[in-house]
Design an enzyme around this catalytic site. Sequence first.
Site, PDB file in Angstrom:
ATOM      1  N   LYS A 247       0.856  -1.195   0.000  1.00  0.00           N
ATOM      2  CA  LYS A 247       0.000   0.000   0.000  1.00  0.00           C
ATOM      3  C   LYS A 247       0.887   1.238   0.000  1.00  0.00           C
ATOM      4  CE  LYS A 247      -3.968  -1.945   2.501  1.00  0.00           C
ATOM      5  NZ  LYS A 247      -4.971  -1.771   1.439  1.00  0.00           N
ATOM      6  N   ARG A 320     -10.208 -11.507   0.827  1.00  0.00           N
ATOM      7  CA  ARG A 320     -11.075 -12.481   0.132  1.00  0.00           C
ATOM      8  C   ARG A 320     -10.442 -13.876   0.135  1.00  0.00           C
ATOM      9  NH1 ARG A 320     -11.049  -8.983  -5.252  1.00  0.00           N
ATOM     10  NH2 ARG A 320     -10.938  -7.354  -3.673  1.00  0.00           N
TER      11      ARG A 320
END
Length: 472
Positions: A247, A320
């Site tokens: 990130k 996920r």
Amino acid sequence: MNIRLTQNRDKRVDVEIVVIKRIKDIKNRIKKDLLSLGFCTKSGEPIYLNNIFYIGATKLKGEELKIALSSTIQKIAKTKFTHIYITIMQDSKELKIRDIVEGIALGGYRFERYKSAKKSDTLSLDIDISSLPHKQNKLSQDLKNSLNITKSVNSVRDFVNTAPEDFYPETMVKKAEDIAKESSLNCLVFGEEYLKSSGMNAMLAVGRASRHESKLIHLTYKPKNPKAVVVLVGKGLTYDCGGLSLKSSGGLNMKCDKSGGCAVLGIMEAISKLGYEYEVHGIIGAVENMIGGNAYKPDDILVAKNGKTIEVRNTDAEGRLVLADCLCYAQDEIKDIDYILDMATLTGACIVALGDYTTGVMGHNEKLMKRVQNAAKSSGELVGFLPSNRYLLHKMDSKVADILNSSNSRAGGAITASIFLNNFIKKSNKQKWIHLDIAGAAYKEESWGYNPYGASGAGVRLILDFIKNLKE
Ligand code: BES
Ligand code: ZN
Ligand code: ZN
């Protein structure tokens, strides 16, 4: 905070809160003073006059009242007053004890773990019920339930606000075990050896570069003759740096990525105290997503618990992967599932779609979604629905494996994430499944309504109301 119901004003009371619905019913002299101080029944801003905080609420229930009480309790917390007495004027039959408790207990929350000077919580609140038409038993029960619910929301806030160095998968295990002990739940904990032996390679890959072992936590609440079986699966990324798809510095504040898992902990904590008649399972994938020589990589192909192969395109789409294996675990291990809900701070795209405060709801079953909407209304949490379609469905197709972990386009990112998850829901469970993306509602570096700076505890009240009303 000590909150009680009372029929009369205690001598120790040192400050009062008076809630007013219609200004015209107030005594003339006070009315004049209040109006000259800028009082308005619509503003919700408390006005202080002669030892009384006056607040206006055009409706004596719901969000308006909670928000007004929240700003009042925050003002009182800055004073020396400790013993508060609250009276509600006019039409008190519409009043809900729950609204008062939520406004006060959620609005008065403070996270002080890392402050050197901590304020002690000496506040106590007496709610005057002498003029209420409700039955005393019902009011007492409402108070007890509301205190249990707000206690759970506030513990979730504490967990999520805790720094990642102090809250890692093992910490989550410890919290789950404490809750299990206190609330008489069954608690199973599995480490990496189990994940390996049961083929949970997607979840394992995410945690591989962390110095903390990944954990799967399974809490169970089983009352006698349960009316249905509800499964909750939470994303418990105790920290998410994005992995090798690192990130940017502005996006690295990711202690909030455990919010789904923490919400599951909070719900499980409350559920046995509330005496729900449903069998409820809480499953949490507690993992830390880090970088290092051992990190999983874009281009890797992972084989999930159900045998599906996943092409990793972006290691920041890690939640996920954890949820995929946890959903498989739940469906393999739990019999006769009636409802299966997952909760996750899954995508920034959900925040882009719905704004900061709203939980994204996705699923195949319109009736079930309607139930979530009703639960949102009764709990005060905000939800928005994100529909899938035949074109988006193909955004997750991989040329080399069964599915991509991240679509090549950012568009519809919350929905494509749910399309990914859908691959791990068995055919027989499609109509029983709801996916909740709480990325926007779970954590905010600003206070909003009765939610403080930081973690909000999103999902706890929503899901507790959802389960409570399943019988209807
Ligand atoms: N944990 C983040 C999502 C998130 C973003 C939570 C902002 C809270 C606030 C998640 O793991 C993530 O990074 N998702 C990516 C997905 C993308 C790579 C497909 C995102 O949203 O950018
Ligand atoms: Zn991520
Ligand atoms: Zn994440």
